[in-house]
Design a protein around this motif. Structure first.
Motif, PDB file in Angstrom:
ATOM      1  N   GLY A  17     -12.393  -7.026   5.236  1.00 16.19           N
ATOM      2  CA  GLY A  17     -11.052  -6.514   5.463  1.00 16.19           C
ATOM      3  C   GLY A  17     -11.076  -5.204   6.229  1.00 16.19           C
ATOM      4  N   LEU A  18      -9.946  -4.516   6.231  1.00 16.71           N
ATOM      5  CA  LEU A  18      -9.827  -3.223   6.899  1.00 16.71           C
ATOM      6  C   LEU A  18     -10.247  -2.093   5.972  1.00 16.71           C
ATOM      7  CD1 LEU A  18      -6.321  -3.543   8.608  1.00 16.71           C
ATOM      8  CD2 LEU A  18      -8.553  -3.763   9.684  1.00 16.71           C
ATOM      9  N   VAL A  19     -10.801  -1.037   6.547  1.00 16.74           N
ATOM     10  CA  VAL A  19     -11.105   0.177   5.801  1.00 16.74           C
ATOM     11  C   VAL A  19     -10.461   1.336   6.550  1.00 16.74           C
ATOM     12  CG1 VAL A  19     -12.908   1.710   4.924  1.00 16.74           C
ATOM     13  CG2 VAL A  19     -13.304  -0.757   5.000  1.00 16.74           C
ATOM     14  N   VAL A  20      -9.630   2.097   5.855  1.00 18.54           N
ATOM     15  CA  VAL A  20      -9.011   3.288   6.426  1.00 18.54           C
ATOM     16  C   VAL A  20      -9.244   4.438   5.446  1.00 18.54           C
ATOM     17  CG1 VAL A  20      -7.255   2.043   7.751  1.00 18.54           C
ATOM     18  CG2 VAL A  20      -6.754   2.734   5.427  1.00 18.54           C
ATOM     19  N   GLU A  21      -9.038   5.651   5.904  1.00 20.42           N
ATOM     20  CA  GLU A  21      -9.188   6.801   5.022  1.00 20.42           C
ATOM     21  C   GLU A  21      -7.831   7.333   4.628  1.00 20.42           C
ATOM     22  OE1 GLU A  21     -11.723  10.075   5.937  1.00 20.42           O
ATOM     23  OE2 GLU A  21     -13.412   8.760   6.402  1.00 20.42           O
ATOM     24  N   SER A  22      -7.738   7.756   3.368  1.00 16.24           N
ATOM     25  CA  SER A  22      -6.513   8.377   2.867  1.00 16.24           C
ATOM     26  C   SER A  22      -6.442   9.810   3.389  1.00 16.24           C
ATOM     27  CB  SER A  22      -6.525   8.379   1.338  1.00 16.24           C
ATOM     28  OG  SER A  22      -7.452   9.348   0.869  1.00 16.24           O
TER      29      SER A  22
ATOM     30  N   PRO B 170      -5.188  11.595  -5.884  1.00 12.09           N
ATOM     31  CA  PRO B 170      -4.076  12.464  -5.491  1.00 12.09           C
ATOM     32  C   PRO B 170      -2.846  11.633  -5.109  1.00 12.09           C
ATOM     33  CG  PRO B 170      -6.090  13.084  -4.339  1.00 12.09           C
ATOM     34  CD  PRO B 170      -6.353  11.791  -5.020  1.00 12.09           C
ATOM     35  N   ARG B 171      -1.685  12.170  -5.375  1.00  9.55           N
ATOM     36  CA  ARG B 171      -0.432  11.445  -5.126  1.00  9.55           C
ATOM     37  C   ARG B 171      -0.305  11.009  -3.667  1.00  9.55           C
ATOM     38  NH1 ARG B 171       3.305   8.490  -7.886  1.00  9.55           N
ATOM     39  NH2 ARG B 171       5.075   8.241  -6.509  1.00  9.55           N
ATOM     40  N   GLU B 172      -0.644  11.882  -2.718  1.00 10.77           N
ATOM     41  CA  GLU B 172      -0.476  11.501  -1.311  1.00 10.77           C
ATOM     42  C   GLU B 172      -1.401  10.348  -0.920  1.00 10.77           C
ATOM     43  OE1 GLU B 172      -2.735  15.416   0.135  1.00 10.77           O
ATOM     44  OE2 GLU B 172      -1.779  15.038  -1.778  1.00 10.77           O
TER      45      GLU B 172
ATOM     46  N   GLU C  92       0.254   7.227  -2.330  1.00 10.89           N
ATOM     47  CA  GLU C  92       1.378   6.841  -1.463  1.00 10.89           C
ATOM     48  C   GLU C  92       0.879   6.168  -0.189  1.00 10.89           C
ATOM     49  OE1 GLU C  92       3.734  10.361  -0.937  1.00 10.89           O
ATOM     50  OE2 GLU C  92       4.593  10.206  -2.949  1.00 10.89           O
ATOM     51  N   ALA C  93      -0.213   6.672   0.374  1.00  6.91           N
ATOM     52  CA  ALA C  93      -0.770   6.053   1.587  1.00  6.91           C
ATOM     53  C   ALA C  93      -1.233   4.629   1.290  1.00  6.91           C
ATOM     54  CB  ALA C  93      -1.929   6.890   2.131  1.00  6.91           C
ATOM     55  N   ALA C  94      -1.928   4.429   0.170  1.00  9.34           N
ATOM     56  CA  ALA C  94      -2.385   3.084  -0.202  1.00  9.34           C
ATOM     57  C   ALA C  94      -1.189   2.156  -0.418  1.00  9.34           C
ATOM     58  CB  ALA C  94      -3.249   3.152  -1.457  1.00  9.34           C
ATOM     59  N   ALA C  95      -0.154   2.657  -1.074  1.00 10.95           N
ATOM     60  CA  ALA C  95       1.057   1.854  -1.295  1.00 10.95           C
ATOM     61  C   ALA C  95       1.729   1.522   0.031  1.00 10.95           C
ATOM     62  CB  ALA C  95       2.024   2.597  -2.216  1.00 10.95           C
ATOM     63  N   ASP C  96       1.755   2.468   0.946  1.00  9.76           N
ATOM     64  CA  ASP C  96       2.349   2.222   2.264  1.00  9.76           C
ATOM     65  C   ASP C  96       1.597   1.114   3.004  1.00  9.76           C
ATOM     66  OD1 ASP C  96       4.200   4.229   1.749  1.00  9.76           O
ATOM     67  OD2 ASP C  96       3.199   5.734   2.998  1.00  9.76           O
ATOM     68  N   PHE C  97       0.259   1.102   2.900  1.00 10.17           N
ATOM     69  CA  PHE C  97      -0.516   0.032   3.533  1.00 10.17           C
ATOM     70  C   PHE C  97      -0.236  -1.306   2.869  1.00 10.17           C
ATOM     71  CE2 PHE C  97      -3.227   3.471   5.261  1.00 10.17           C
ATOM     72  CZ  PHE C  97      -3.252   3.068   6.582  1.00 10.17           C
ATOM     73  N   ALA C  98      -0.129  -1.314   1.542  1.00  5.96           N
ATOM     74  CA  ALA C  98       0.187  -2.573   0.836  1.00  5.96           C
ATOM     75  C   ALA C  98       1.548  -3.091   1.292  1.00  5.96           C
ATOM     76  CB  ALA C  98       0.178  -2.350  -0.676  1.00  5.96           C
ATOM     77  N   ALA C  99       2.499  -2.193   1.458  1.00  6.13           N
ATOM     78  CA  ALA C  99       3.831  -2.588   1.911  1.00  6.13           C
ATOM     79  C   ALA C  99       3.800  -3.052   3.369  1.00  6.13           C
ATOM     80  CB  ALA C  99       4.809  -1.435   1.741  1.00  6.13           C
ATOM     81  N   TYR C 100       3.050  -2.351   4.204  1.00  6.36           N
ATOM     82  CA  TYR C 100       2.974  -2.718   5.621  1.00  6.36           C
ATOM     83  C   TYR C 100       2.424  -4.125   5.809  1.00  6.36           C
ATOM     84  CZ  TYR C 100       1.750  -2.745  10.537  1.00  6.36           C
ATOM     85  OH  TYR C 100       1.647  -3.092  11.859  1.00  6.36           O
TER      86      TYR C 100
END
Length: 182
Positions: free
Chosen positions: A43-48, A101-103, A106-114
């Motif tokens: 899969g994809l790997v990105v950094e928070s 951390p919260r941010e 949120e980034a992980a949740a944004d990717f799940a939503a995207y």
């Protein structure tokens, strides 16, 4: 213009003794040797924002594999309703952090939503507005056996994040282009 620039760059590299390294450079091995990418993960790997690896799988990916590589402090994300990718925030890889951390959450949740069906049909936005509900839990509460291996059950969630997939459009597209995935 671009090809002539690349030719000049190549000649300059050869002039300073890097010709052999350029010839033997394996782009694929570098591309898939990212920090946080487990061996065999496709899969994809990105950094928070804080440098925590975020793993993003396709909808049909082997959830049992992702379950095996997750550790206690890692968090799983998936959209609450509909189909979408599984996302793993690998907080356990950053020893200095006791919790996510919260941010980064949120980034992980944004990717799940995207990467959910709803956002894909509407270009990064849900049909009901800018936010999509994403549930998350730690790796101990993800289904271990049966037909729902690797899936989150609403009753086992730790919380809900109202994700904004439009915040990660550039990062998601760049990761897909660089890694050729999803």
């Amino acid at each position: 213009q671009r090809e002539s620039d690349l030719g000049l760059l190549r000649r300059d590299m050869e002039d300073i003794g890097l010709g052999r390294r350029v010839e033997s450079f394996d782009l694929d091995s570098v591309k898939f040797a990212q920090w946080g990418r487990p061996q065999g993960f496709e899969g994809l790997v990105v950094e928070s924002p804080k440098g925590i690896p975020i793993l993003i799988t396709g909808q049909s990916y082997s959830d049992s594999f992702l379950r095996r590589i997750s550790k206690g402090g890692d968090l799983w994300f998936q959209v609450r309703e509909g189909r979408g990718s599984r996302v793993l925030l690998r907080t356990s890889m950053v020893r200095s952090l006791s919790k996510s951390p919260r941010e980064c959450m949120e980034a992980a949740a944004d990717f799940a939503a995207y990467f959910c069906d709803t956002a894909r049909r509407s270009g990064g936005k849900s049909e009901t507005g800018d936010e999509i509900e994403v549930i998350y839990t730690d790796s101990r509460k993800v289904a271990k056996r049966g037909g729902r291996v690797g899936q989150l059950k609403d009753a086992k969630k730790l919380g809900v994040i109202r994700a904004k997939p439009w915040r990660v459009v550039k990062e998601a597209k760049a990761a897909q282009e660089e890694q050729g995935r999803l």
